[in-house]
Design a protein around this motif. Structure first.
Motif, PDB file in Angstrom:
ATOM      1  N   SER A 170       0.824  -1.208   0.000  1.00 13.94           N
ATOM      2  CA  SER A 170       0.000   0.000   0.000  1.00 13.94           C
ATOM      3  C   SER A 170       0.855   1.254   0.000  1.00 13.94           C
ATOM      4  CB  SER A 170      -0.919   0.011   1.225  1.00 13.94           C
ATOM      5  OG  SER A 170      -0.170   0.133   2.422  1.00 13.94           O
ATOM      6  N   ALA A 171       2.164   1.110   0.196  1.00 13.47           N
ATOM      7  CA  ALA A 171       3.086   2.249   0.186  1.00 13.47           C
ATOM      8  C   ALA A 171       3.707   2.486  -1.183  1.00 13.47           C
ATOM      9  CB  ALA A 171       4.190   2.033   1.222  1.00 13.47           C
ATOM     10  N   ARG A 181      -0.494   5.045  -5.193  1.00 13.58           N
ATOM     11  CA  ARG A 181      -0.955   6.064  -4.252  1.00 13.58           C
ATOM     12  C   ARG A 181      -1.101   7.442  -4.886  1.00 13.58           C
ATOM     13  NH1 ARG A 181      -1.288   4.866   1.139  1.00 13.58           N
ATOM     14  NH2 ARG A 181      -2.432   6.845   1.071  1.00 13.58           N
ATOM     15  N   TYR A 227       0.564   9.635   4.033  1.00 10.75           N
ATOM     16  CA  TYR A 227       1.409   8.880   3.115  1.00 10.75           C
ATOM     17  C   TYR A 227       2.551   9.787   2.683  1.00 10.75           C
ATOM     18  CZ  TYR A 227       3.310   6.595  -0.946  1.00 10.75           C
ATOM     19  OH  TYR A 227       4.183   6.026  -1.834  1.00 10.75           O
ATOM     20  N   TYR A 285       5.966   5.558   2.533  1.00  8.89           N
ATOM     21  CA  TYR A 285       5.486   5.075   3.835  1.00  8.89           C
ATOM     22  C   TYR A 285       4.014   5.403   4.021  1.00  8.89           C
ATOM     23  CZ  TYR A 285       4.746   4.484   8.833  1.00  8.89           C
ATOM     24  OH  TYR A 285       4.245   4.088  10.047  1.00  8.89           O
ATOM     25  N   ASP A 286       3.226   4.379   4.284  1.00  5.36           N
ATOM     26  CA  ASP A 286       1.796   4.516   4.551  1.00  5.36           C
ATOM     27  C   ASP A 286       1.580   4.282   6.042  1.00  5.36           C
ATOM     28  OD1 ASP A 286      -0.927   4.555   4.564  1.00  5.36           O
ATOM     29  OD2 ASP A 286      -1.204   2.665   3.500  1.00  5.36           O
ATOM     30  N   SER A 310      -1.336   1.681   7.221  1.00 11.36           N
ATOM     31  CA  SER A 310      -1.068   0.239   7.190  1.00 11.36           C
ATOM     32  C   SER A 310       0.283  -0.118   7.783  1.00 11.36           C
ATOM     33  CB  SER A 310      -1.141  -0.273   5.749  1.00 11.36           C
ATOM     34  OG  SER A 310      -0.115   0.330   4.966  1.00 11.36           O
TER      35      SER A 310
END
Length: 410
Positions: free
Chosen positions: A113-114, A119, A151, A163-164, A167
């Motif tokens: 997710s990162a 994103r 994010y 970096y998220d 999560s």
């Protein structure tokens, strides 16, 4: 008062549906790369903060464009607000999944997710607040602020980190000097400068350009450069770029379509400083317990700040490599891009595609002409025609102008 000198010179489906079904859906929905194809003709018109018009020396449009081109700001920090309203239909979140899937890979699997390749597509709709910082070509940071999370995308030397915080996932890749040089052209636009560089590519003899007063943006004195298409048939209303008086750096943009109404795109600094950011801004260490995904050598082949550029919006010349026979029809603001999807067919029919075919067909308008039959998908800015033989025509032109271009280009 502010200068108002005119210069018309132009110097410048279910949850468990097979992955193949998701691939078909992503292919038939107008892809995020449409934004890349049309980027050269997108105009941005700012709704600038009315805090008093500063009294600045007179300047011509040609001089102001040159001032933008010569701007060499490499160090800054600030906050950017970006609002995008293309008028896409409400699909209950389906469109976000398709865009993310298209950016993340053919199977729609996003991985971490990162990963920035997915994103940053979030900036294509809604309102977002970004914190940005830069210290030369080797250090940049962009943070997308969300309700209860953040994010961040950090480029520091050879390292790129995503970096998220929601999560607690981390994405890491490395880039070399050549990758860094290609970064700006490969990442989606996020700051006023990014949008200005794309908008000013449209300045030619089909364009009217003038200086239309001054304003204050983020506490700084700025000129307003207004660019308007002379041609009829464009969905673009006008471009207005707020240009910092001292540095020549674009500070704010807003896109108002020719059809009127609310802005399609509004991008601008709310705070900005041209002092060098602290070095700690660009340092990153994965938090304890975070899941770290290392990019592979193959994914890094074309590198750049922003992850996998081949999976996101690309410049026109790069798009030509991804589609069969990309051609540009018309000129100026009425330019239409056309390419063959390579499928040999257009949208799936209701008979062949089931519910998916009927649903996709209901989102567009049925048209016919010398090219045969097709479906036009419309936003407030971009229109795209997909014909029965799988040919796509797309541009920032009206539906009628798009159909005429398709007939002329057949």
């Amino acid at each position: 008062m502010a200068p108002n000198e005119t210069d018309d010179t132009t110097t410048a489906g279910e949850v468990e549906e097979p992955r193949a079904g998701r691939r078909r859906a992503a292919r038939y929905i107008v892809p995020v790369t449409v934004m890349g194809v049309a980027a050269a003709t997108i105009g941005l018109v700012p709704a600038l903060a009315d805090s008093g018009d500063p009294d600045l020396p007179d300047i011509t449009a040609a001089q102001l464009i040159e001032k933008i081109a010569q701007s060499d700001v490499e160090r800054l920090s600030g906050t950017v607000k970006i609002t995008t309203d293309l008028g896409l239909p409400d699909l209950g979140g389906l469109e976000s999944g398709l865009l993310s899937g298209a950016a993340g890979g053919e199977d729609g699997e996003g991985g971490s997710s990162a990963d920035p390749s997915g994103r940053l597509t979030e900036l294509a709709s809604g309102t977002h607040t970004l914190r940005v910082a830069a210290d030369g070509p080797d250090r940049q940071k962009l943070s997308l602020l969300e309700n209860a999370a953040e994010y961040s995308l950090i480029h520091n030397g050879k390292d790129v980190w995503g970096y998220d915080s929601a999560s607690n996932e981390v994405y890491h890749a490395t880039v070399d000097e050549a990758d860094t040089k290609e970064r700006s052209a490969q990442q989606p636009p996020a700051t006023p400068k990014d949008f200005a560089e794309e908008a000013l590519k449209a300045v030619d003899d089909t364009t009217s350009v003038k200086v239309d007063g001054t304003a204050q943006v983020a506490g700084r004195d700025a000129y307003r450069l207004v660019v308007e298409p002379k041609q009829s048939g464009s969905t673009v209303g006008a471009i207005s770029i707020a240009v910092d008086h001292e540095t020549g750096m674009p500070l704010k943009f807003t896109l108002t379509p020719a059809g009127g109404g609310a802005a399609v795109v509004d991008v601008g600094f709310t705070k900005v400083s041209f002092d060098r950011p602290d070095a700690s801004t660009f340092r990153f260490t994965p938090p304890k317990g975070a899941k770290v995904t290392e990019d592979t050598e193959q994914d890094r082949a074309h590198g750049g700040f922003g992850g996998k550029p081949e999976r996101g919006p690309k410049p026109e010349e790069d798009l030509a490599k991804g589609f069969d026979g990309l051609r540009m029809l018309g000129e100026g603001w009425n330019t239409v891009a056309t390419f063959d999807t390579g499928t040999g067919a257009g949208l799936p029919t209701e008979e062949a595609g089931g519910d998916l075919g009927g649903f996709l067909g209901s989102l567009g308008d049925q048209v016919k002409g010398d090219f045969g039959k097709g479906t036009v998908f419309s936003t407030r800015l971009v229109n795209a025609l997909i014909t029965e033989d799988g040919t796509v025509y797309v541009g920032t032109v009206t539906k009628d102008a798009l159909v005429k271009a398709a007939e002329a280009g057949k």
